[in-house]
Write an enzyme that holds these catalytic residues in place. Sequence first.
Site, PDB file in Angstrom:
ATOM      1  N   TRP A 185      16.898  15.570  21.934  1.00  0.00           N
ATOM      2  CA  TRP A 185      15.360  15.706  21.678  1.00  0.00           C
ATOM      3  C   TRP A 185      15.277  17.142  21.662  1.00  0.00           C
ATOM      4  O   TRP A 185      16.043  17.986  21.424  1.00  0.00           O
ATOM      5  CB  TRP A 185      14.691  15.298  23.012  1.00  0.00           C
ATOM      6  N   SER A 186      14.088  17.728  21.731  1.00  0.00           N
ATOM      7  CA  SER A 186      13.589  19.006  20.998  1.00  0.00           C
ATOM      8  C   SER A 186      14.119  20.055  21.913  1.00  0.00           C
ATOM      9  O   SER A 186      14.621  20.065  23.037  1.00  0.00           O
ATOM     10  CB  SER A 186      12.211  18.968  21.173  1.00  0.00           C
ATOM     11  N   ASP A 204       8.998  16.482  15.627  1.00  0.00           N
ATOM     12  CA  ASP A 204       8.967  18.079  16.160  1.00  0.00           C
ATOM     13  C   ASP A 204       9.926  19.080  15.143  1.00  0.00           C
ATOM     14  O   ASP A 204      10.878  18.692  15.284  1.00  0.00           O
ATOM     15  CB  ASP A 204       9.284  18.164  17.479  1.00  0.00           C
ATOM     16  N   TRP A 257      12.041   9.059   9.651  1.00  0.00           N
ATOM     17  CA  TRP A 257      11.150   9.667  10.326  1.00  0.00           C
ATOM     18  C   TRP A 257      11.404  10.878  10.771  1.00  0.00           C
ATOM     19  O   TRP A 257      12.529  11.244  11.255  1.00  0.00           O
ATOM     20  CB  TRP A 257      11.033   8.610  11.618  1.00  0.00           C
ATOM     21  N   MET A 258      10.455  11.906  10.678  1.00  0.00           N
ATOM     22  CA  MET A 258      10.623  13.398  11.368  1.00  0.00           C
ATOM     23  C   MET A 258       9.607  13.464  12.250  1.00  0.00           C
ATOM     24  O   MET A 258       8.363  13.288  12.045  1.00  0.00           O
ATOM     25  CB  MET A 258      10.435  14.055   9.894  1.00  0.00           C
TER      26      MET A 258
END
Length: 584
Positions: free
Chosen positions: A121-122, A60, A57-58
């Site tokens: 996270w991002s 942002d 899974w990819m």
Amino acid sequence: MAKTKERYRMHISWMVGLCFLLIGNGIQRSPGNDRSAGPSLEQPYRTAFHFQPPKNWMGDPNGLMYHNGIYHLFYQYNPYSPTGSFFNMTWGHSVSYDLVNWIHLEPALNTDKPYDAKGCWSGSTTLLSEENPVILYTGVDNEGIQTQNLAWPKNLSDPFLREWVKSPQNPLMSPIDDIDPEYFRDPTTAWKGPDGKWRVLVGNQMNGHGQAFLYTSEDFVRWTRSKNPFYSSNNTLMWECPDFYPVSINSKYGVDTSSQEKFTRHVLKASINLIFHDYYILGNYSAETDHFSVDTDFKGDASDLRYDYGKFYASKTFFDSPKKRRVLWGWVNESDTVSGDIKKGWSGLQAIPRSILLSENQKQLIQWPIKEIEKLRKKKVSFTDKELKGGSVLRVPDITASQADVEVSFDLRSLTEAELMDTSWNDPQLLCSQNTASVRGKVGPFGLLVSASMGLKEQTAVFFRVFRSSHGKHVVLMCTDQSRSSLRKVLDKTTYGAFMDVDPIHEKISLRTLIDHSIIESFGGEGRSCITARVYPELAIGDEAELYAFNNGTLDVYISSLNAWSMKKAHLVSAKEEASQQFD
Ligand SMILES: *[C@@H]1O[C@H](CO)[C@@H](O)[C@H](O)[C@H]1NC(C)=O
Ligand SMILES: *[C@@H]1O[C@H](CO)[C@@H](O)[C@H](O)[C@H]1NC(C)=O
Ligand SMILES: *[C@@H]1O[C@H](CO)[C@@H](O)[C@H](O)[C@H]1NC(C)=O
Ligand SMILES: *[C@@H]1O[C@H](CO)[C@@H](O)[C@H](O)[C@H]1NC(C)=O
Ligand SMILES: *[C@@H]1O[C@H](CO)[C@@H](O)[C@H](O)[C@H]1NC(C)=O
Ligand SMILES: CC(=O)N[C@H]1CO[C@H](CO)[C@@H](O)[C@@H]1O
């Protein structure tokens, strides 16, 4: 990163997915390695020239940057499953010399500290100087509390910057006051003000409304939060992945994030949680006062400006200094079911990077696929001045229609008979859903039928309709109709729509569409309206896919020119494969 109920659902499916992979281990062929990354019977939906990791899974796009001759792309990556998950989220890392061909490296950030135990996270990268890049990212701890954290390259002599070190001072920004600690994330690329201090925005929400706080710092370690939000809007929900950058007025060049050039305006983009679209507003920013005065606020309705009116989320721009341009990356998720994702062994694409400019009238942004992608064009088919009678289709022969780049422009000679626009029609997506390609009109629907099967049982229509408004002007609607994109039923086949700021009396109506197996990226009016879609045809795959131009209006239209190229496959390899090839 999108944190939603959907993610909880994904988490469950993640566990299911893991079991499947364990059982399937050894039976399934890895969808990963580069050689199979193009069209294949087993992997008809894997792309040939869009960025994707070998498997899993990819999400942002994160830190994007150009450093010492190399482009870096970091991205939300779940190394253990083809479905999204709250846990174990890492920063995938790939490098490139040209933004087209990529070398995949090991993840740059893993969940190995208490403050990011649940996920990295991002966030963003910032070049403190040309030589010195750093990462700011959101760490999520086991309680779900979100903080902003710093990392830097372990070895600046490694051209790929493979390893990153987390600051011992982390976390640097923690949720204070009444910020909801589970909604505090995604720091922007930092910019430097005239006072020499760094500034970043961090997305969050207050009473359910989206906003961003400004943090300033002299040393990038000790950060001070502004008292009031930098900008907030009651017409939005939680802001994920905010982006804030200058765009030049009347120049074809992009501008560095820290630029204090005079002739610029600023873009504020927010990815709205739960709605999953990227909206932006324009305004004037003063780095002296840190005040952002906007042309208009977000409105929370269909009139808000979006980068893309299809599937495109959690995007981010970076300044590409050698090319003097601002480049936009965006995540395009699947429209397939979770079991479909598990079967494929991967999920998520990055859109083709787009260079981004302010329109001449300064009302919106213009996006165009980066020039480098044209290197992949091979055999060309073209024709000019062709009449497309009402109700006709025209096959474009001799092209690999599942892997193509198509440019077409239409000339409309009889607009006086265009249908009248009703002033209540203000939602283009709704308008397109009610008027799909099979609803005949007068001027339109006309456009392309892509990923079509012979006989048109499957087809995705990318098309325009032109209406007359009451004051003698024209309204151009652009649609992507996926309702017949696949014989499979359980897919998301939303019909997408956008209005396009083109005057068809004085301009041709142009469309560029990049077709890559399961993604269709369309740029209308030279990049004024963009729509990205994901399709999963069953018949129109590989060599069976066809391309047509069509006109289902009653009035004739003219194709003034059509150029279509079959596209080569981009080279996406692991660092190991790359090394062995160099050795060969
Ligand atoms: C840093 O990277 C360079 C180039 O790859 C390498 O030669 C050197 O050994 C590395 N230094 C350390 C301390 O790992
Ligand atoms: C936004 O909503 C808050 C309450 O949630 C309210 O106090 C504030 O006045 C509103 N702002 C505007 C500009 O309407
Ligand atoms: C932004 O600046 C321009 C040029 O100085 C000015 O015309 C415009 O009114 C300003 N817009 C806002 C919203 O302040
Ligand atoms: C991903 O795609 C699914 C299916 O089309 C959609 O329901 C969901 O909202 C999307 N998620 C994001 C984060 O865009
Ligand atoms: C054109 O409209 C007719 C009538 O609704 C429909 O049957 C046909 O499929 C449409 N053609 C295309 C290319 O969508
Ligand atoms: C492989 C791996 O590290 N998996 C971890 C993912 O996250 C869950 C929940 O925190 C852990 O239990 C797994 O060990």
